[in-house]
Design a protein around this motif. Structure first.
Motif, PDB file in Angstrom:
ATOM      1  N   SER A  84     -35.538 -40.579 -56.252  1.00 18.94           N
ATOM      2  CA  SER A  84     -35.997 -40.301 -57.612  1.00 18.94           C
ATOM      3  C   SER A  84     -37.382 -39.673 -57.597  1.00 18.94           C
ATOM      4  CB  SER A  84     -36.025 -41.594 -58.425  1.00 18.94           C
ATOM      5  OG  SER A  84     -36.954 -42.510 -57.860  1.00 18.94           O
ATOM      6  N   ILE A  85     -37.628 -38.847 -58.596  1.00 19.82           N
ATOM      7  CA  ILE A  85     -38.968 -38.307 -58.838  1.00 19.82           C
ATOM      8  C   ILE A  85     -39.360 -38.697 -60.254  1.00 19.82           C
ATOM      9  CG2 ILE A  85     -40.392 -36.236 -59.002  1.00 19.82           C
ATOM     10  CD1 ILE A  85     -39.526 -36.852 -56.169  1.00 19.82           C
ATOM     11  N   PRO A  86     -40.431 -39.452 -60.431  1.00 22.39           N
ATOM     12  CA  PRO A  86     -41.382 -39.959 -59.433  1.00 22.39           C
ATOM     13  C   PRO A  86     -40.725 -40.987 -58.493  1.00 22.39           C
ATOM     14  CG  PRO A  86     -42.306 -40.063 -61.656  1.00 22.39           C
ATOM     15  CD  PRO A  86     -40.854 -39.808 -61.806  1.00 22.39           C
ATOM     16  N   GLN A  87     -41.266 -41.079 -57.277  1.00 21.14           N
ATOM     17  CA  GLN A  87     -40.731 -41.987 -56.263  1.00 21.14           C
ATOM     18  C   GLN A  87     -41.860 -42.766 -55.618  1.00 21.14           C
ATOM     19  OE1 GLN A  87     -40.983 -41.183 -52.489  1.00 21.14           O
ATOM     20  NE2 GLN A  87     -42.504 -39.621 -52.878  1.00 21.14           N
ATOM     21  N   TYR A  88     -41.479 -43.848 -54.920  1.00 15.07           N
ATOM     22  CA  TYR A  88     -42.471 -44.560 -54.129  1.00 15.07           C
ATOM     23  C   TYR A  88     -42.631 -43.806 -52.811  1.00 15.07           C
ATOM     24  CZ  TYR A  88     -44.986 -48.225 -51.728  1.00 15.07           C
ATOM     25  OH  TYR A  88     -45.954 -48.921 -51.037  1.00 15.07           O
ATOM     26  N   PRO A  89     -43.851 -43.431 -52.417  1.00 10.83           N
ATOM     27  CA  PRO A  89     -44.053 -42.507 -51.293  1.00 10.83           C
ATOM     28  C   PRO A  89     -43.525 -42.980 -49.951  1.00 10.83           C
ATOM     29  CG  PRO A  89     -46.094 -42.795 -52.543  1.00 10.83           C
ATOM     30  CD  PRO A  89     -45.116 -43.769 -53.082  1.00 10.83           C
ATOM     31  N   LEU A  90     -43.142 -44.253 -49.839  1.00 10.38           N
ATOM     32  CA  LEU A  90     -42.502 -44.704 -48.604  1.00 10.38           C
ATOM     33  C   LEU A  90     -41.296 -43.827 -48.282  1.00 10.38           C
ATOM     34  CD1 LEU A  90     -41.671 -46.796 -46.364  1.00 10.38           C
ATOM     35  CD2 LEU A  90     -40.362 -47.937 -48.153  1.00 10.38           C
ATOM     36  N   TYR A  91     -40.533 -43.471 -49.305  1.00 11.06           N
ATOM     37  CA  TYR A  91     -39.297 -42.735 -49.084  1.00 11.06           C
ATOM     38  C   TYR A  91     -39.568 -41.332 -48.566  1.00 11.06           C
ATOM     39  CZ  TYR A  91     -36.901 -46.557 -51.428  1.00 11.06           C
ATOM     40  OH  TYR A  91     -36.410 -47.800 -51.751  1.00 11.06           O
ATOM     41  N   SER A  92     -40.443 -40.599 -49.232  1.00  6.82           N
ATOM     42  CA  SER A  92     -40.740 -39.243 -48.779  1.00  6.82           C
ATOM     43  C   SER A  92     -41.395 -39.259 -47.399  1.00  6.82           C
ATOM     44  CB  SER A  92     -41.636 -38.526 -49.787  1.00  6.82           C
ATOM     45  OG  SER A  92     -42.823 -39.256 -50.032  1.00  6.82           O
ATOM     46  N   ALA A  93     -42.240 -40.261 -47.143  1.00  5.09           N
ATOM     47  CA  ALA A  93     -42.904 -40.360 -45.838  1.00  5.09           C
ATOM     48  C   ALA A  93     -41.887 -40.626 -44.735  1.00  5.09           C
ATOM     49  CB  ALA A  93     -43.955 -41.468 -45.868  1.00  5.09           C
ATOM     50  N   ALA A  94     -40.959 -41.551 -44.980  1.00 11.09           N
ATOM     51  CA  ALA A  94     -39.945 -41.877 -43.971  1.00 11.09           C
ATOM     52  C   ALA A  94     -39.034 -40.684 -43.705  1.00 11.09           C
ATOM     53  CB  ALA A  94     -39.120 -43.074 -44.432  1.00 11.09           C
ATOM     54  N   LEU A  95     -38.651 -39.962 -44.752  1.00  7.50           N
ATOM     55  CA  LEU A  95     -37.782 -38.803 -44.575  1.00  7.50           C
ATOM     56  C   LEU A  95     -38.501 -37.694 -43.803  1.00  7.50           C
ATOM     57  CD1 LEU A  95     -36.064 -38.660 -48.081  1.00  7.50           C
ATOM     58  CD2 LEU A  95     -35.150 -39.588 -45.949  1.00  7.50           C
ATOM     59  N   ALA A  96     -39.802 -37.527 -44.060  1.00  4.51           N
ATOM     60  CA  ALA A  96     -40.569 -36.533 -43.305  1.00  4.51           C
ATOM     61  C   ALA A  96     -40.626 -36.904 -41.826  1.00  4.51           C
ATOM     62  CB  ALA A  96     -41.977 -36.416 -43.878  1.00  4.51           C
ATOM     63  N   GLU A  97     -40.871 -38.168 -41.549  1.00  7.85           N
ATOM     64  CA  GLU A  97     -40.962 -38.625 -40.158  1.00  7.85           C
ATOM     65  C   GLU A  97     -39.636 -38.443 -39.424  1.00  7.85           C
ATOM     66  OE1 GLU A  97     -41.992 -42.685 -37.591  1.00  7.85           O
ATOM     67  OE2 GLU A  97     -42.076 -42.709 -39.780  1.00  7.85           O
ATOM     68  N   LEU A  98     -38.529 -38.649 -40.141  1.00  3.92           N
ATOM     69  CA  LEU A  98     -37.214 -38.580 -39.520  1.00  3.92           C
ATOM     70  C   LEU A  98     -36.610 -37.181 -39.562  1.00  3.92           C
ATOM     71  CD1 LEU A  98     -35.816 -41.900 -41.044  1.00  3.92           C
ATOM     72  CD2 LEU A  98     -36.505 -41.525 -38.663  1.00  3.92           C
ATOM     73  N   ALA A  99     -37.356 -36.219 -40.098  1.00  8.18           N
ATOM     74  CA  ALA A  99     -36.888 -34.830 -40.215  1.00  8.18           C
ATOM     75  C   ALA A  99     -35.602 -34.739 -41.035  1.00  8.18           C
ATOM     76  CB  ALA A  99     -36.702 -34.201 -38.837  1.00  8.18           C
ATOM     77  N   ALA A 100     -35.462 -35.630 -42.019  1.00  5.48           N
ATOM     78  CA  ALA A 100     -34.342 -35.565 -42.947  1.00  5.48           C
ATOM     79  C   ALA A 100     -34.734 -34.703 -44.142  1.00  5.48           C
ATOM     80  CB  ALA A 100     -33.945 -36.964 -43.389  1.00  5.48           C
ATOM     81  N   VAL A 101     -33.768 -34.394 -44.982  1.00  2.08           N
ATOM     82  CA  VAL A 101     -34.018 -33.535 -46.145  1.00  2.08           C
ATOM     83  C   VAL A 101     -34.155 -34.404 -47.395  1.00  2.08           C
ATOM     84  CG1 VAL A 101     -33.128 -31.671 -47.583  1.00  2.08           C
ATOM     85  CG2 VAL A 101     -32.759 -31.619 -45.110  1.00  2.08           C
ATOM     86  N   GLN A 102     -35.256 -34.235 -48.100  1.00  2.56           N
ATOM     87  CA  GLN A 102     -35.461 -34.947 -49.359  1.00  2.56           C
ATOM     88  C   GLN A 102     -34.755 -34.197 -50.478  1.00  2.56           C
ATOM     89  OE1 GLN A 102     -39.536 -36.148 -50.444  1.00  2.56           O
ATOM     90  NE2 GLN A 102     -39.163 -35.383 -52.521  1.00  2.56           N
TER      91      GLN A 102
END
Length: 530
Positions: A224-242
């Protein structure tokens, strides 16, 4: 000849001065260097030049490090908070400021904000950490019994021992009983429950299992947007697509399934959508989704063949009249076997004492072979925090009506929730009296996410400093008023809109100060940039 004589004299002087050094260092001469350009190197520091810099590059530098880590952003403890810490140090050193303290309203840290701890929880944890207190008459018998039960389930009867990787068995059993009671008897299997070091740990673990592929086959995760930044941070670290889907601010941050369909359709062009994350009650937006919305989400997940992740951390924090928390698991099973037998679901929750880092996740309809891999993955970290596990047990298994601690427990818990409810109303009401700020009702959780109307001149000033406009606003608020908030840009927001997130946790009198300082600042800020 005179210059030559002076040169010889200087050379002799230099040799005398360097004599002690030459006993410890090697002299490295070069046929291309004059006598006055001698390299002095330390045997323990090869390849050093006269200016002390080495020729050899560090193995780990910003060019060679994991590029995914550089993409991580975590606004909750980002630049604003770092500057707040610096200002606190400056205040202690006597630096004059327009304020005497920094009030941190950026994070949901209940105890740091002065919320009174639950006596029973603190008593049992004290007994577990220092079992000699079990002989002390100051502690009630039910607290002693609970501590004894937890210690008996620990290796060597000590809270300092490791547990099974999925958590202490009796605590997982208590979590299962709690879920069954909450969900009106729908069964919960302790073998489907994994204890964790806070809810964040569980969420990241599940995302690790879900992430795979390259290019257009890369895993896409809907958040969701707005989101808790844990999610975007974890996806960036794992090279997944947000995959971003937007909550409807004009309808109190509600979720419309048509927005989910839009987002997933667009995402299939460049990735493989595999998971859908829901935060309910919302963080940072404070909304509580109704049952119809949850049913729509479950149907959508079934239709699109998505793994559903429900973040229900704030399920006890519902304030607004007419709002009610509905667990995704309960709704799923009440929708019938058409959904309850096929939709893959992970639900996570955590304790109310954030620093103890206790949490759990329950997995439903998970492939048995994947479940073995999940067990292996959590085993890598040996086990969750044992103290956090102990506290979690008390949250899901609090004092019962026939126990001596029950009356005090209910009184303290009710008082805390009542105070939060009053502060939620006050925050909404005060912010909505400030021209240029609009605040939706805080239905649940511990945060509000008001929208800012900023003058064009302020937006341009922010761009000149290469800052998001709400970051510019929040930084000035911190520097001028000592109030630490988090800009909405750190959570995601629709283009052209600006917000900030603040917690409602500060003590009532301090929260009043925060709100009045925001009022004063916003008026001055608007006039300055009008």
């Amino acid at each position: 000849s005179s210059l030559s004589a002076i040169g010889n004299t200087l050379s002799a002087s230099v040799t005398v001065m360097l004599a002690p050094l030459l006993q410890r260092k090697r002299i490295v001469s070069s046929p291309n260097l004059s006598k006055s350009m001698i390299h002095i190197t330390d045997p323990q520091k090869p390849n050093m030049t006269e200016n002390g810099l080495g020729h050899r590059e560090r193995v780990l530098n910003v060019d060679t490090m994991n590029p995914n880590v550089k993409r991580i952003e975590y606004a909750v403890r980002g630049p604003i908070v770092q500057r707040a810490v610096q200002i606190e140090k400056e205040l202690k050193e006597g630096v004059k400021k327009p304020f005497t303290e920094v009030i941190k309203a950026n994070i949901g840290d209940a105890h740091a904000m002065g919320q009174k701890p639950i006596t029973f929880f603190r008593q049992v944890i004290a007994l577990c950490v220092y079992p000699d207190l079990l002989e002390d008459d100051k502690f009630p018998e039910d607290a002693k019994n609970r501590a004894w039960r937890i210690l008996q389930a620990c290796g060597g009867g000590s809270l300092g021992a490791y547990s099974a990787s999925s958590g202490i068995e009796v605590i997982r059993q208590d979590v299962a009983k709690y879920i069954e009671k909450r969900d009106s008897g729908i069964p919960s299997n302790p073998d489907d429950i994994y204890l964790s070091t806070g809810a964040s740990d569980a969420i990241v673990t599940m995302l690790k299992l879900l992430t795979s592929g390259e290019g257009k086959t890369r895993t896409g995760v809907m958040i969701s947007i707005p989101q808790y930044p844990l999610y975007s941070a974890a996806l960036a670290e794992l090279a997944a697509v947000q995959i971003s889907y937007y909550l409807d601010e004009d309808k109190c941050w509600s979720l419309d399934v048509s927005e989910l369909r839009r987002a997933v359709k667009a995402a299939r062009e460049h990735c493989n959508p595999r998971a859908l994350c829901i935060i309910n009650p919302g963080n940072p937006t404070g909304q509580v989704q109704n049952r119809q919305c949850i049913e729509d989400v479950i149907r959508f997940a079934a239709e699109e063949h998505l793994f559903l992740m429900a973040d229900e951390v704030y399920q006890d924090n519902v304030y607004m009249e007419g709002c009610q928390f509905h667990s995704f698991k309960k709704v799923l099973f009440e929708m019938g076997s058409e959904y309850s037998s096929v939709v893959e679901l992970m639900v996570t929750d955590c304790t109310t004492w954030c620093g103890f880092r206790g949490g759990y996740m329950e997995v439903i309809n998970m492939d048995p072979e994947v479940k073995l891999q999940l067990t292996k993955l959590v085993s890598v970290q040996l086990c969750p925090s044992i103290t956090g596990q102990a506290l979690l047990d008390l949250v899901v298994n609090p004092p019962q009506p026939d126990e001596p601690s029950y009356a005090t427990f209910i009184k303290e818990r009710t008082a805390n929730l009542h105070i939060l409810s009053e502060k939620a109303k006050m925050t909404e009401q005060v912010l909505n009296t400030i021209p240029g700020i609009h605040c939706n009702p805080v239905q649940g959780a511990m945060y509000t996410f008001p929208r800012l109307t900023l003058p064009e001149k302020a937006i341009n000033a922010a761009k000149e400093q290469e800052q998001a406009p709400d970051m510019f606003y929040c930084m000035k608020l911190l520097e001028e008023m000592g109030i630490c908030l988090v800009p909405g840009s750190g959570f995601g927001q629709r283009d052209g809109t600006y917000h900030f997130r603040m917690t409602i946790l500060p003590a009532t009198e301090k929260l009043k100060i925060v709100l009045e300082k925001i009022r004063e600042f916003h008026k001055r800020f608007t006039e300055e940039f009008s």
